[in-house]
Design a protein around this motif. Sequence first.
Motif, PDB file in Angstrom:
ATOM      1  N   SER A  71       0.829  -1.199   0.000  1.00 31.17           N
ATOM      2  CA  SER A  71       0.000   0.000   0.000  1.00 31.17           C
ATOM      3  C   SER A  71       0.863   1.248   0.000  1.00 31.17           C
ATOM      4  N   GLU A  72       0.293   2.349  -0.502  1.00 33.26           N
ATOM      5  CA  GLU A  72       0.998   3.635  -0.489  1.00 33.26           C
ATOM      6  C   GLU A  72       1.325   4.064   0.933  1.00 33.26           C
ATOM      7  N   LEU A  73       0.429   3.780   1.856  1.00 30.81           N
ATOM      8  CA  LEU A  73       0.623   4.191   3.242  1.00 30.81           C
ATOM      9  C   LEU A  73       1.868   3.537   3.840  1.00 30.81           C
ATOM     10  N   THR A  74       1.992   2.236   3.651  1.00 24.72           N
ATOM     11  CA  THR A  74       3.161   1.520   4.146  1.00 24.72           C
ATOM     12  C   THR A  74       4.423   1.997   3.450  1.00 24.72           C
ATOM     13  N   ALA A  75       4.333   2.204   2.141  1.00 26.65           N
ATOM     14  CA  ALA A  75       5.497   2.633   1.359  1.00 26.65           C
ATOM     15  C   ALA A  75       5.987   4.006   1.806  1.00 26.65           C
ATOM     16  N   HIS A  76       5.065   4.943   1.994  1.00 23.15           N
ATOM     17  CA  HIS A  76       5.469   6.287   2.409  1.00 23.15           C
ATOM     18  C   HIS A  76       6.009   6.286   3.843  1.00 23.15           C
ATOM     19  N   ALA A  77       5.444   5.447   4.688  1.00 24.02           N
ATOM     20  CA  ALA A  77       5.958   5.345   6.054  1.00 24.02           C
ATOM     21  C   ALA A  77       7.417   4.896   6.038  1.00 24.02           C
ATOM     22  N   LEU A  78       7.708   3.843   5.282  1.00 24.61           N
ATOM     23  CA  LEU A  78       9.074   3.317   5.218  1.00 24.61           C
ATOM     24  C   LEU A  78      10.019   4.285   4.524  1.00 24.61           C
ATOM     25  N   GLY A  79       9.541   4.906   3.437  1.00 26.82           N
ATOM     26  CA  GLY A  79      10.390   5.828   2.695  1.00 26.82           C
ATOM     27  C   GLY A  79      10.742   7.065   3.495  1.00 26.82           C
ATOM     28  N   CYS A  80       9.773   7.611   4.196  1.00 24.23           N
ATOM     29  CA  CYS A  80      10.024   8.823   4.990  1.00 24.23           C
ATOM     30  C   CYS A  80      10.891   8.511   6.207  1.00 24.23           C
ATOM     31  N   HIS A  81      10.718   7.337   6.785  1.00 23.49           N
ATOM     32  CA  HIS A  81      11.592   6.919   7.888  1.00 23.49           C
ATOM     33  C   HIS A  81      13.032   6.786   7.400  1.00 23.49           C
ATOM     34  N   PHE A  82      13.211   6.294   6.190  1.00 26.87           N
ATOM     35  CA  PHE A  82      14.549   6.180   5.601  1.00 26.87           C
ATOM     36  C   PHE A  82      15.179   7.566   5.466  1.00 26.87           C
TER      37      PHE A  82
END
Length: 258
Positions: free
Chosen positions: A78-89
């Motif tokens: 999902s976009e939500l999971t992807a953005h969470a991981l990407g922004c944490h990175f």
Amino acid sequence: MITLGMDIGSTTSKCVLLKDGVEIVACALAPAGIGTDGPVQAYREVLLRGGVPEREIRRKMATGYGRKCWPPADGELSELTAHALGCHFLLRSARTVIDIGGQDAKVVSLDAQGRMASFVMNDKCAAGTGRFLDVMAGILKRDVDELGGLAAQAAAPAAISSTCTVFAESEVISQLANGVPVPDVVAGICKSVAVRVAALARRAGVKEAVFMSGGVAQNAGVRKALEDDLGVTLHTSELSQLAGALGAAVYGFQKMSK
């Protein structure tokens, strides 16, 4: 280990190559989204920039509106999971992510490991999204990339109060007809987007540090209006628009590591 993340949005396709879950090898963005050859363009470009043979990519993950429409993908998220991981990175201290995309706006709360704890999303109305800014830029006969600079020149932001894009369009035309300077109108447009997204953020709960992702993160006018409304500093990155694709590549690495 090389993993790839593809984020197919409504207006753009983004792709990231990641090495060992920590090193960004290459990035690419094509200004064409779902239903176009944008994903093909972004994929070819990232392979060319990274100098990585396709056979060396261990996992290809897709996210975004078009995540189910990209045949090369080994999986999707999902976009939500992807953005969470990407922004944490991009910002380890991030606890709130504000993502304004082409067709929706999302606010995601993160835990200390970068996992999504909760979220609030608006995907029912164009107001408060990148599409709203595109429409307004069209009325003004300006490129959407110019809006941030114009907003910075404003003396007094115009009042754009309509919650509907169609009615807001009429408001903007009326403001211009009444002689309101273009920078003031643009600042009002940016503030209108910020007010709607700030309301989402308050529903989700705003915990610092706050990171902004998505294409609208490049708009200084919207960022400033959001900071003023929420009373916090918004962190961004030159890779903010690629956060979803980056998160997908991180997710691919995590899956392969298991």
